[in-house]
Write an enzyme that holds these catalytic residues in place. Structure first.
Site, PDB file in Angstrom:
ATOM      1  N   SER A   1      -4.711  23.796 -16.156  1.00  0.00           N
ATOM      2  CA  SER A   1      -5.913  24.435 -16.197  1.00  0.00           C
ATOM      3  C   SER A   1      -7.210  23.795 -15.455  1.00  0.00           C
ATOM      4  O   SER A   1      -7.144  23.951 -14.147  1.00  0.00           O
ATOM      5  CB  SER A   1      -6.420  24.312 -17.857  1.00  0.00           C
ATOM      6  OG  SER A   1      -7.638  24.897 -18.191  1.00  0.00           O
TER       7      SER A   1
ATOM      8  N   ASP B   1      -7.856  31.628 -17.429  1.00  0.00           N
ATOM      9  CA  ASP B   1      -7.873  32.312 -18.895  1.00  0.00           C
ATOM     10  C   ASP B   1      -9.242  32.059 -19.568  1.00  0.00           C
ATOM     11  O   ASP B   1      -9.228  32.837 -20.613  1.00  0.00           O
ATOM     12  CB  ASP B   1      -6.735  31.395 -19.693  1.00  0.00           C
ATOM     13  CG  ASP B   1      -7.012  30.219 -20.034  1.00  0.00           C
ATOM     14  OD1 ASP B   1      -7.717  29.490 -19.396  1.00  0.00           O
ATOM     15  OD2 ASP B   1      -6.193  29.463 -20.925  1.00  0.00           O
TER      16      ASP B   1
END
Length: 496
Positions: free
Chosen positions: A111, A269
């Site tokens: 991430s 995301d």
């Protein structure tokens, strides 16, 4: 890679397999051998018991991601399951593949973490989360056992024929699916600056917002920032939660006279929004805006508003449940963290869920989080509006928040006790312990505005000796007063 060479394991998987996912330093903690063992364990703990015959695997743009994801796939295949590699994708692209193909999956990404990290986000078929209480602890323990016993080479025996590994491109299907959920084709023209931070947004944004995948042209002019895929993050960290990582986007929005700015994190995301003045729009405001749209869509489809539920966590703005109720729907409050949000959404049948960290979850996306779908909703709302984003967003920004403030403490329990006692002495307050300690003073006890609303939440970190403080109030002076008192009480026992 048939099986990793046997060697005594010096890795302690519990050091980097935490509550929600795997997140470790490459290669000191996470390497091909470890990925292979985790893949094998994932097959045994999740895929086989769930009756799956195959697993889908994707990865981000980090240099280590292709080989790690391939090693994981070979660990799965050694257990007799087929594997579909979808290659480069965002995390919500992996969730799309898991949902659309009905397969458990794994996404290789760290991430927003720095370049030396990589990790794995795993899910069951239909993008259902795998967390500490839903299989991740068992995966960790089985993989550790395998590594400690130098058992990696042994897992291909017992007469199990290895599965096949194939490749499939799902980007175009992902883009078409999202575009089918939100129609912005008839809206006014918008200039949009997008900062991908050299992460996966640079891969997915052109496919969804531009003319890729055979889709019609949208009424958008996209100004790209850092779309080049580069897992070393040469321009800034792909973590828009930190204000310094938004500076380039804020400047570019003003420079280009844009209507809106969008920033994605490394695996795309999460989505952060900047208005036309270069000012951030809080994730809580975005949650309120999207919630109102989703509630209205459900009502237009014939659902009674009182049957519609929207999930939010304990530290989203108090404006969020206000807005949900104003639109006739039911707010559902839950703990911080994607596995809790997803589980509560599925349990409640909620149409939408939002977190303070800019994770947005949709029933129509298998209850999973997708920054791109949230961005489409904001673009649709802005395109339909006759006012700039700063005015549109103002209706959803009702209170003043401190943001999350971390304090290193020796005794988190004692510090929490001090703030609880102070709050109860300055009541009336309500006390809630759903996730940490939340104290709320409803205010309104005077007609002259001298009794404003405030609330705060104090949560202990699961991994560090930290207390996390969030404060919100009806006005800035009250917020700052409560914030400063809380910090003084918490840090009275600070670890110098």
């Amino acid at each position: 890679m048939t099986s990793p060479a046997a060697a005594p394991s010096h890795r302690v998987l519990a050091d980097f397999i935490k509550a929600y996912d795997v997140r470790g330093v490459v290669p000191d903690q996470l390497d091909d051998e470890v990925a292979w063992a985790i893949g094998s364990a994932f097959a045994q703990i999740i895929a086989v018991p769930d009756g799956a015959s195959a697993v889908v695997v994707g990865h981000d743009m980090r240099p280590s991601s292709p080989t790690l994801s391939r090693a994981f796939a070979e660990g799965v295949a050694a257990r007799g399951l087929d594997v579909t590699l979808i290659g480069l994708c965002s995390t919500d692209g992996l969730y799309y593949a898991s949902g659309a193909l009905g397969l458990p999956g794994a996404m290789f990404t760290a991430s927003h973490n720095p370049a030396q990290y990589n990790g794995i986000k795993m899910c069951r078929a239909g993008a259902r989360p795998v967390g500490q209480d839903s299989g991740l602890a068992e995966i960790r323990d089985l993989a550790q056992w395998s590594l400690d016993r130098q058992d990696s080479a042994a897992v291909t025996h017992q007469g199990t024929a290895p599965g096949t590994i194939s490749e499939r491109d799902v980007l175009a299907d992902y883009a078409r699916f999202l575009r089918g959920l939100v129609d912005i084709s008839g809206n006014r023209h918008l200039k949009v600056v997008v900062d991908a931070g050299n992460g996966m947004g640079g891969f997915t944004v052109p496919a969804v917002l531009e003319t890729g995948a055979g889709l019609d042209q949208l009424p958008l002019e996209v100004v790209p920032l850092y779309f080049e895929l580069d897992g070393t993050f040469p321009n800034h960290e792909a973590n828009p939660l930190e204000p310094e990582n938004l500076l380039d986007l804020q400047a570019a929005v003003v420079e280009h006279g844009a209507d809106i700015g969008l920033a994605f994190d490394g695996d795309a995301d999460r989505c952060f929004v900047i208005d036309e003045r270069g000012e951030p729009v809080s994730p809580s405001a975005i949650t309120g805006l999207v919630a109102a749209r989703e509630i209205a869509r459900e009502v237009a489809g014939g659902t009674d508003a009182g049957d519609i539920k929207v999930v939010h966590n304990v530290i989203t703005s108090a404006a969020v449940p206000d807005i949900i109720r104003e639109n006739g729907a039911v707010p559902v409050r839950t703990r911080v963290g994607h596995s809790f949000i997803k589980a509560e959404m599925a349990k409640a049948g909620a149409v939408f869920g939002g977190e303070h960290s800019a994770h947005y979850y949709f029933r129509d996306f298998w209850y999973a989080d997708t920054g791109m779908l949230a961005a489409l909703h904001v673009l649709a709302a802005l395109g339909d509006a006759s006012v700039p984003l700063s005015e549109l967003g103002a209706a959803y920004e009702r209170y003043v928040a401190s943001g999350e403030i971390n304090s290193r403490v020796v005794d988190a329990g004692a510090a929490t006790g001090r703030v609880r006692q102070w709050a109860q002495d300055h009541g009336p307050v309500t006390v809630d312990e759903l996730d940490g300690l939340t104290i709320t003073h409803a205010g309104g006890g005077s007609d002259d505005g001298t009794d404003p609303m405030w609330w705060f939440n104090v949560r202990a970190s699961n991994t560090e000796p930290l207390l996390r403080l969030n404060v919100e109030a009806a006005d800035r002076a009250t917020m700052e007063c409560v914030r400063d008192v809380m910090l003084a009480l918490i840090r009275a026992g600070a670890d110098a």
